[in-house]
Design a protein around this motif. Structure first.
Motif, PDB file in Angstrom:
ATOM      1  N   THR A   1      -0.821   8.791  11.450  1.00 31.13           N
ATOM      2  CA  THR A   1      -0.857   7.488  10.792  1.00 31.13           C
ATOM      3  C   THR A   1      -2.227   6.837  10.935  1.00 31.13           C
ATOM      4  O   THR A   1      -2.771   6.263   9.990  1.00 31.13           O
ATOM      5  CB  THR A   1       0.231   6.567  11.378  1.00 31.13           C
ATOM      6  N   LYS A   2      -2.820   6.938  12.121  1.00 32.45           N
ATOM      7  CA  LYS A   2      -4.143   6.351  12.351  1.00 32.45           C
ATOM      8  C   LYS A   2      -5.220   7.068  11.550  1.00 32.45           C
ATOM      9  O   LYS A   2      -6.171   6.441  11.071  1.00 32.45           O
ATOM     10  CB  LYS A   2      -4.467   6.406  13.843  1.00 32.45           C
ATOM     11  N   LYS A   3      -5.091   8.388  11.424  1.00 36.87           N
ATOM     12  CA  LYS A   3      -6.095   9.173  10.702  1.00 36.87           C
ATOM     13  C   LYS A   3      -5.987   8.998   9.193  1.00 36.87           C
ATOM     14  O   LYS A   3      -6.970   9.161   8.468  1.00 36.87           O
ATOM     15  CB  LYS A   3      -5.939  10.655  11.042  1.00 36.87           C
ATOM     16  N   ALA A   4      -4.769   8.721   8.704  1.00 40.32           N
ATOM     17  CA  ALA A   4      -4.551   8.599   7.257  1.00 40.32           C
ATOM     18  C   ALA A   4      -5.005   7.235   6.771  1.00 40.32           C
ATOM     19  O   ALA A   4      -5.320   6.334   7.545  1.00 40.32           O
ATOM     20  CB  ALA A   4      -3.076   8.814   6.937  1.00 40.32           C
TER      21      ALA A   4
ATOM     22  N   SER B   1      -2.678   2.716   3.691  1.00 42.79           N
ATOM     23  CA  SER B   1      -1.542   2.548   2.797  1.00 42.79           C
ATOM     24  C   SER B   1      -0.461   3.600   3.018  1.00 42.79           C
ATOM     25  O   SER B   1       0.630   3.508   2.472  1.00 42.79           O
ATOM     26  CB  SER B   1      -2.004   2.609   1.337  1.00 42.79           C
ATOM     27  N   LYS B   2      -0.794   4.605   3.805  1.00 45.70           N
ATOM     28  CA  LYS B   2       0.153   5.698   4.027  1.00 45.70           C
ATOM     29  C   LYS B   2       0.692   5.614   5.446  1.00 45.70           C
ATOM     30  O   LYS B   2      -0.012   5.925   6.399  1.00 45.70           O
ATOM     31  CB  LYS B   2      -0.518   7.053   3.804  1.00 45.70           C
TER      32      LYS B   2
ATOM     33  N   PHE C   1       7.145  10.364   0.524  1.00 49.30           N
ATOM     34  CA  PHE C   1       6.434  11.636   0.434  1.00 49.30           C
ATOM     35  C   PHE C   1       5.499  11.635  -0.775  1.00 49.30           C
ATOM     36  O   PHE C   1       5.709  10.874  -1.731  1.00 49.30           O
ATOM     37  CB  PHE C   1       7.414  12.813   0.327  1.00 49.30           C
ATOM     38  N   PRO C   2       4.484  12.481  -0.742  1.00 51.84           N
ATOM     39  CA  PRO C   2       3.594  12.598  -1.895  1.00 51.84           C
ATOM     40  C   PRO C   2       4.183  13.539  -2.936  1.00 51.84           C
ATOM     41  O   PRO C   2       4.810  14.547  -2.598  1.00 51.84           O
ATOM     42  CB  PRO C   2       2.320  13.191  -1.302  1.00 51.84           C
ATOM     43  N   VAL C   3       3.990  13.219  -4.191  1.00 54.74           N
ATOM     44  CA  VAL C   3       4.438  14.066  -5.301  1.00 54.74           C
ATOM     45  C   VAL C   3       3.208  14.537  -6.055  1.00 54.74           C
ATOM     46  O   VAL C   3       2.400  13.717  -6.514  1.00 54.74           O
ATOM     47  CB  VAL C   3       5.384  13.304  -6.243  1.00 54.74           C
TER      48      VAL C   3
ATOM     49  N   TRP D   1       2.703   8.674  -4.811  1.00 53.20           N
ATOM     50  CA  TRP D   1       3.571   8.534  -3.643  1.00 53.20           C
ATOM     51  C   TRP D   1       4.924   7.976  -4.047  1.00 53.20           C
ATOM     52  O   TRP D   1       5.015   7.010  -4.789  1.00 53.20           O
ATOM     53  CB  TRP D   1       2.916   7.618  -2.603  1.00 53.20           C
ATOM     54  N   MET D   2       5.961   8.640  -3.543  1.00 52.84           N
ATOM     55  CA  MET D   2       7.322   8.135  -3.706  1.00 52.84           C
ATOM     56  C   MET D   2       7.660   7.294  -2.482  1.00 52.84           C
ATOM     57  O   MET D   2       7.612   7.781  -1.350  1.00 52.84           O
ATOM     58  CB  MET D   2       8.328   9.280  -3.826  1.00 52.84           C
TER      59      MET D   2
END
Length: 985
Positions: free
Chosen positions: A519-522, A525-526, A611-613, A627-628
């Motif tokens: 989470t910290k690396k992303a 918004s993700k 999750f990403p689509v 992103w969903m």
């Protein structure tokens, strides 16, 4: 339970095995730090006889505390030691224990093994095999996964044996003066902090081959210290580089590593691979060797370990594959993760009686002797799986060695990550292997298909606290890691794993520790932690409904659920009133559980995943990502877009259903230009089509239209997936009215592919993998020409000195010959199987023979085979019964056999066990009538309670799904095949 008041700080373990009498004497010294005042210590012990015990206060003037009570509690494998005087808070103490035991004859704990040397003599060796919480069978310890401590191991041996452990030998002392003539003691350098069950040692008279690091690294020079160096024991370690000068070394193992001598004699000076750079990904702008990879990742790692293989002399020529594969993978991982491997060596030891292919402890990997099969005697698929197992063993050196799980329940995280990274690390080193397709076949789509069956719980609720889990949970975790990889990108994914290892170096960790780092690396918004928590705490997976209307695309998600099970409740229901327009409706049908044994944790209708689509269109080859979250997504594409394909490259763990127009456009593109889609996308579309069809969420006509393109398929993955699903149809539909016409259609499609691949085992890796899939399918669908060809190949080999049957074609030839109906071929296969039972190195061929023997259509031969079943190992029993039950005449016979042998099987396998449940499932899992379902329900009731009940409940759900699908689809299949078969003639 381990008391919180005491935690082990350091172990000193001394082992003295006697291979003549099979006795073991041992001593363990444990340095303890007391956090809370107490007057007792509880540690673990199993099947050990403690003879002496002492608890000593620290310092040169330390004294022995009086022990007032010692109790052993065998049900928990615990030893309770109570002292008269209180153990003071924030103080150090030393616990000394001596014990004796017998070497275990089974591969569990500290056990004795034997092998036959090159001169025919039986030789003995001793080794450790620790399952989780298994170290307590070898020495007294705090045997819990959250407790890590440094270990100093000493092993007594004679002059004709060598000692191996996680670390290298520090000194070898001649102890003959006071321990017996000719006896030596190997003292190993202190290990990093490890869990007790990660410690390993071996005493054998094996020979060795060694391999040095590649030229991308500076050779590591180990400086073993001796008793005369003046260094304290705490300084003697090999994960902090020693800087003293090399003292005299008395042990050849230590000498080898200290000098980094290359002992591999099979390489000439002009062809040596010890200095070759491992091949890294090419063609996509990525580095082509370790040096450039190191530069691109900013890695400052300069050293790598040496690799040594220990085995009987006759097995040493097979060491090259193990050594080079492990070196390339470990060095790639070291650079990719930017984490230095903590030791100076990795040892591999071959054990004849090991019950698993590989056991990977930090610095020491034991492997089953039968794993060392000659590459020319195994199939291409088996060869690649062997490389994958080695890659996973190297991943385990980091995830499991450098850091490990805090509780056994979290095995799913570590095993899933190890399987995923095994593929990810090996793929750039073997560019010609279709490893990505193999991952999708064996893990991602396999998990999705299993997850589609009702009754599966979430990963967190479904996994066991003892770490013994269904393989499904590991496969699903690997697929979720693939999705995480896509969500945060290559650089961040690599950085997250590297950071995770650095922060938890020689410590234990939990899943949330990794999710927090991601989470910290992303991007902000993700919220990766929320994403991964949902995926691991919710059961099932999402079904995406994709609707294309003009240039508008809408995507919605809902939990995947098959259509209502109606046929198992209504005898008159024939499925012909099925309204296929409901398939793509916004509201999917709800599921009626086929049994009362459903999951305890029901999925809520509003359940969502994050999750990403990814998707591609016909005008854009580069995948786009959205992103969903908790809402549906709508977006526009250019007006000239004909189709959209969601889940590009198949990185997502979900199924996709489209509206009819988009399906039609995808199928048209697939027929006209299949290479417009990647092989992964073709595999994914086929997988979605078959699974959605079987769940009655997609008309079977769409699936049949899609497989029309198969004669043009040139890749292993999509073809293997299609023929395996069609084989499932063959078993389920064998009694239906559409079977004969469907069989003709499938044979016609396969014959075109068969002409392309031929019957000679040649070509590139993908072709060698695809050929047996296609030929076996043609034989099982009983193509006369294929059966005749297979019979002639075996006949030429047996009676006319023809070429030996290639390992890739063995099962095809065995099965085709037996399906020819001639008794001599069945008898040859049976005699071949009996011969191979005497050796452990032919497991794959034995399984091939058993499947072929069971596929005979001769009821007398099937009955003859069944008469031998109860004498076989469980895995072989399952193969036989599954093969027999898949034939038109064998289903009823296998059921009668089960009824007749119920008590015998129950006595042998155990009442309520998973093994017994797998035997029942092998016979019943392809049932497709209400009678089959009711019969299985009665067997489930008779089975009673036990761990195997979950297996039978899954089988019951699977059979209910089969019954429903046949009732709804067989008429439509009949009409479609009748129409299309005639149009192709």
């Amino acid at each position: 339970m381990l008391p919180t008041s005491a935690r082990p700080m350091r172990y000193m373990v001394t082992i003295h095995p006697n291979l003549t009498t099979l006795d073991v004497k041992g001593q363990v010294t444990i340095d303890l730090f007391i956090e809370k005042e107490t007057n007792f210590i509880v540690l673990h012990i199993q099947d050990l006889n403690v003879t002496e015990k002492a608890l000593v206060t620290p310092g040169p003037k330390g004294y022995v505390l009086k022990i007032v009570k010692v109790l052993e509690f065998p049900p928990r494998q615990q030893l309770y030691i109570e002292v008269k005087e209180k153990l003071k808070k924030k103080s150090n103490y030393t616990l000394n224990l001596r014990w004796y035991s017998k070497l275990n004859p089974e591969p569990e704990g500290f056990y004795v093994d034997q092998y036959e040397s090159f001169n025919g003599r039986e030789r003995l060796l001793a080794a450790t095999v620790f399952r989780p919480n298994g170290a307590r069978r070898a020495f007294p310890c705090f045997d819990e996964p959250h407790v890590r401590a440094p270990f100093r191991v000493s092993v007594f041996r004679d002059r004709f044996h060598i000692g191996l452990s996680n670390s290298i030998v520090h000194t070898t002392e001649d102890v003959g003066f006071y321990m017996g003539t000719g006896l030596l003691r190997d003292d190993f350098i202190e290990t990093p902090p490890l869990p007790a069950d990660a410690i390993a040692w071996v005493v054998s008279d094996f020979q060795r081959e060694s391999l040095q690091p590649s030229a991308a690294y500076i050779p590591t020079t180990v400086a073993p210290a001796t008793a005369g160096t003046g260094k304290k024991p705490s300084q003697l370690n090999n994960y902090t580089q020693l800087k003293s000068k090399n003292p005299p070394v008395r042990n050849i193992t230590a000498l080898t590593h200290s000098l980094n001598v290359n002992l591999t004699p099979f390489q000439s000076a002009n062809s040596t691979t010890t200095t070759a750079l491992p091949v890294i990904i090419n063609g996509n702008g990525k580095p082509s060797n370790l040096t450039s990879l190191s530069q691109s990742t900013g890695s400052s790692i300069k050293r790598a370990p040496s690799y040594t293989f220990y085995a009987p002399r006759d097995l040493l020529p097979r060491s090259s594959f193990i050594l080079h594969t492990s070196r390339d993978v470990l060095e790639y991982l070291q650079t990719w993760l930017d984490i230095s491997y903590p030791l100076t060596k990795v040892d591999f030891v071959a054990l004849p009686s090991l019950d698993r292919n590989l056991i990977s402890s930090l610095g020491l990997v034991t492997l089953k002797t039968s794993f060392l099969t000659d590459p020319h005697s195994i199939t291409s698929e088996q060869y690649q799986f062997s490389a994958l197992r080695i890659a996973e063993a190297m991943v385990r050196q980091f995830f499991g060695g450098i850091t490990s799980r805090k509780v056994l329940k979290d095995v799913w995280l570590w095993e899933g990550l190890i399987q995923y990274l095994g593929i990810h690390a090996l793929a750039p080193l073997q560019e010609t292997w279709p490893l990505r397709e193999m991952y999708l076949l064996k893990m991602a789509t396999a998990a999705l298909d299993i997850d589609a069956i009702q009754g599966w719980d979430s990963i967190m609720n479904g996994t066991s606290h003892d770490g013994n889990n269904e393989e499904f949970f590991v496969q699903k975790t690997a697929a979720i890691f693939s999705m995480l990889h896509t969500a945060i990108g290559e650089d961040r994914f690599r950085g997250c794993l590297g950071t995770f290892l650095k922060l938890n170096r020689f410590k234990t960790a939990e899943p949330t520790d990794l999710w927090t780092i991601c989470t910290k690396k992303a991007n902000g918004s993700k919220n990766i932690k929320d994403m991964m928590t949902l995926w691991t705490h919710q059961p099932g997976f999402p079904l995406l409904t994709v609707t294309k209307m003009g240039n508008s695309i809408s995507i919605s998600q809902r939990p995947f659920k098959p259509a209502d099970f109606l046929a198992i409740h209504d005898d008159s229901y024939d499925g012909n009133n099925y309204n296929k327009t409901t398939v793509n409706a916004t509201e999917m049908p709800s599921t009626v559980a086929p049994t009362t044994q459903a999951s305890k944790h029901k999925a809520a209708p509003s359940m969502k995943w994050i999750f990403p689509v990814t998707y591609v269109t016909d005008i854009n080859n580069v995948s786009e990502t959205l992103w969903m979250q908790n809402i549906d997504v709508t977006f526009n594409v250019p007006e000239n877009v004909k189709w959209i394909k969601v889940n590009a490259i198949q990185n997502g763990y979900y199924r996709v259903v489209y509206n009819d127009d988009n399906w039609a456009s995808l199928i048209e593109e697939l027929s006209n230009n299949p290479k417009r889609f990647t092989s992964e996308d073709r595999l994914g579309m086929l997988s979605d089509a078959f699974t959605l069809c079987h769940a009655n969420l997609l008309p079977c006509e769409i699936t049949m239209n899609m497989i029309q393109y198969l004669p043009s398929e040139t890749h292993y993955g999509p073809m293997a997936l299609a023929v395996r699903h069609l084989e499932k149809w063959r078993r389920i539909l064998k009694y239906s009215e559409c079977f004969l016409m469907l069989s003709e259609f499938i044979k016609m499609k396969i014959s075109t592919v068969m002409e392309k691949v031929g019957w000679i085992d040649e070509g590139d890796v993908a072709t060698r993998l695809m050929r047996p899939e296609v030929l076996l399918a043609s034989v099982l669908w009983e193509d006369i020409d294929s059966i005749t060809k297979a019979k002639n190949m075996l006949n030429q080999y047996l009676y006319y000195n023809g070429s030996a049957i290639s390992p890739n074609l063995r099962e095809v030839v065995y099965t085709g010959s037996i399906l020819s109906g001639e008794y001599i071929y069945w008898q040859h296969c049976w005699e071949r199987f009996v011969t191979l039972q005497r050796t452990s190195e032919t497991f794959v061929e034995r399984m091939q023979l058993l499947r072929a023997l069971g596929r005979t259509k001769d009821a007398w031969l099937q009955n003859r085979l069944l008469s031998h079943v109860t004498m076989l190992p469980t895995e072989e029993v399952v193969q036989v019964l599954k093969a027999i039950a898949g034939t038109p005449t064998g289903g009823a016979m296998a059921c009668r056999f089960l009824q007749a042998k119920w008590f015998e099987l129950e006595k042998r396998l155990g009442p309520g066990t998973i093994s017994f449940a797998k035997v029942i499932s092998a016979i019943t899992q392809y049932g497709a009538t209400k009678f089959d379902y009711d019969e299985l329900k009665s067997l489930v009731h008779r089975f009673g309670r036990g761990q195997g009940m979950s297996v039978l409940n899954m089988t019951l759900s699977s059979v209910a799904s089969n019954v429903e699908w046949v009732a709804r689809s067989q008429t439509a299949l009949y009409k479609w095949v009748e129409s299309n078969l005639h149009s192709h003639r």
